[in-house]
Design an enzyme around this catalytic site. Sequence first.
Site, PDB file in Angstrom:
ATOM      1  N   GLU A   1     -11.478  -4.025  -3.752  1.00  0.00           N
ATOM      2  CA  GLU A   1     -10.374  -2.935  -4.379  1.00  0.00           C
ATOM      3  C   GLU A   1     -10.263  -3.278  -5.720  1.00  0.00           C
ATOM      4  O   GLU A   1      -9.339  -4.084  -6.035  1.00  0.00           O
ATOM      5  CB  GLU A   1      -9.101  -3.177  -3.418  1.00  0.00           C
ATOM      6  CG  GLU A   1      -9.441  -3.080  -2.070  1.00  0.00           C
ATOM      7  CD  GLU A   1      -8.222  -3.830  -1.109  1.00  0.00           C
ATOM      8  OE1 GLU A   1      -6.914  -3.246  -1.199  1.00  0.00           O
ATOM      9  OE2 GLU A   1      -8.432  -4.571  -0.365  1.00  0.00           O
TER      10      GLU A   1
ATOM     11  N   HIS B   1       0.788  -1.215   0.032  1.00  0.00           N
ATOM     12  CA  HIS B   1      -0.053   0.038  -0.006  1.00  0.00           C
ATOM     13  C   HIS B   1       0.752   1.410   0.019  1.00  0.00           C
ATOM     14  O   HIS B   1       0.454   2.294   0.740  1.00  0.00           O
ATOM     15  CB  HIS B   1      -1.035   0.105   1.053  1.00  0.00           C
ATOM     16  CG  HIS B   1      -2.083  -1.215   1.013  1.00  0.00           C
ATOM     17  ND1 HIS B   1      -2.551  -1.522  -0.102  1.00  0.00           N
ATOM     18  CD2 HIS B   1      -2.891  -1.605   2.027  1.00  0.00           C
ATOM     19  CE1 HIS B   1      -3.415  -2.511  -0.254  1.00  0.00           C
ATOM     20  NE2 HIS B   1      -3.738  -2.522   1.340  1.00  0.00           N
TER      21      HIS B   1
ATOM     22  N   HIS C   1     -10.058   1.768  -0.529  1.00  0.00           N
ATOM     23  CA  HIS C   1      -9.738   0.786   0.322  1.00  0.00           C
ATOM     24  C   HIS C   1     -11.112   0.845   1.433  1.00  0.00           C
ATOM     25  O   HIS C   1     -11.015   0.657   2.441  1.00  0.00           O
ATOM     26  CB  HIS C   1      -8.571   0.805   1.221  1.00  0.00           C
ATOM     27  CG  HIS C   1      -8.225  -0.549   1.613  1.00  0.00           C
ATOM     28  ND1 HIS C   1      -8.419  -1.129   2.818  1.00  0.00           N
ATOM     29  CD2 HIS C   1      -7.103  -1.504   1.173  1.00  0.00           C
ATOM     30  CE1 HIS C   1      -7.794  -2.384   2.831  1.00  0.00           C
ATOM     31  NE2 HIS C   1      -7.084  -2.471   2.026  1.00  0.00           N
TER      32      HIS C   1
HETATM   33  C1  BGC Z   1      -4.767  -6.454   1.797  1.00  0.00           C
HETATM   34  C2  BGC Z   1      -4.526  -6.947   3.240  1.00  0.00           C
HETATM   35  C3  BGC Z   1      -4.060  -6.067   4.266  1.00  0.00           C
HETATM   36  C4  BGC Z   1      -5.258  -5.027   4.128  1.00  0.00           C
HETATM   37  C5  BGC Z   1      -4.683  -3.726   4.983  1.00  0.00           C
HETATM   38  C6  BGC Z   1      -5.625  -5.296   1.930  1.00  0.00           C
HETATM   39  O1  BGC Z   1      -5.636  -4.633   0.638  1.00  0.00           O
HETATM   40  O2  BGC Z   1      -4.730  -7.149   0.959  1.00  0.00           O
HETATM   41  O3  BGC Z   1      -3.694  -8.090   2.964  1.00  0.00           O
HETATM   42  O4  BGC Z   1      -4.039  -6.757   5.564  1.00  0.00           O
HETATM   43  O5  BGC Z   1      -5.264  -4.416   3.083  1.00  0.00           O
HETATM   44  O6  BGC Z   1      -5.733  -3.479   5.829  1.00  0.00           O
END
Ligand code: BGC
Length: 375
Positions: free
Chosen positions: A339, A133, A202
């Site tokens: 997502e 991220h 998200h």
């Molecule tokens: C990921 C997860 C992660 C989460 C964090 C998601 O986009 O795929 O593995 O723990 O984001 O909040």
Amino acid sequence: MGMQSTGVILLSMMMMAGTQGAMAAVSVTKSDFGKLKDGQSAELYTLKDADLEVKITNYGARIVAIGCKDQNGKMGDVALGYNSVSGYENEADKKTYFGAVVGRYGNRIRNGKFSIDGHQYTVPANNNGNALHGGPHGFDEKLWIAKQLPDGVEFTLVSPDGDQGFPGKLTAHVRYTLVGDALHINYSATTDKPTVVNLTNHTYFNLSGDGQGDILGEELQLNADQYTPVDKGLIPVGGPKPVAGTPFDFRKMTPIGQRINDKNEQLQIAGGYDHNWVLNGGAGQMKVAAKLYDPKSGRELTVSTTEPGVQFYSGNFLDGSYAGKAGAKYQKHAGLCLETQHYPDSPNQSQFPTTELKAGQTMHSETIFAFSTKK
Ligand code: BGC
């Protein structure tokens, strides 16, 4: 032209004008969302029309709340989040990314390493040895510059060359607009040096309502014949594989909890669903990615996108550490994310649609969250 056809044309023009008039009836208001630890103020924008009330902050360009009607016409908030900016800022070691625009590279990059045109780059490996991220201080933690629009709000962020290790000064715009029962998200980005970009939203949805238990009884349909199985670090290995005959087959509406505890290596690695589905229809083309239906409230969410993939994450790492807007602690599976994005680790997997952006190019992407009800 006879009277009758003139009348029909006039009527249809009036209907079109009426439709446009109804769609244009969006109000946008700005309010205070509290202060960050460094004293900066965060803003909250409320976008409202007859069907939806969406609250968005400039801190991480995050969706804070989505109010929509249930089958009885009762409004409820279907997004997880906090009442003020400090809730988001206080998530330290266990970031949830509630509602955020994640970037500049949403999802994972193996070992935080990739190369572009023969140049090797290393970005922080903030998740089990991989980059996640956009790094420890990604776009989700930035105060974006907001511009109010007649039907929404546009956020801009300039990420300097070398931000979290990524090359190129990247200028990103995220525009949220309301169109009837749908929230449109338009992303665009430019760079002054070759870089990689993968922007997504998200939001954790719970169509029964924020704080109303888990999402295991909600039904999901994903428009994908294939998904990308992962290794223990949740990085795709071995390329796309058919969903047929696996618990990853969501081609028909299926309750999320129906197979989530199956003895399946992929489910066990992720503690549930946390995978990328390869959308039928390809990159750049607007298509339905997912439908989520909640039999309790009758609410249905339809997600459409121009992105080639969707990461369906069933909120596996929520563990009751944080209490949200409704006061309830967010336990495992309290919400789920859809997502829309490019596939994880694309910078290292040349067979995947590219996430590279060169100087002079503009990245465009659109995702639509549409809300309706059915009995
Ligand atoms: C990921 C997860 C992660 C989460 C964090 C998601 O986009 O795929 O593995 O723990 O984001 O909040």
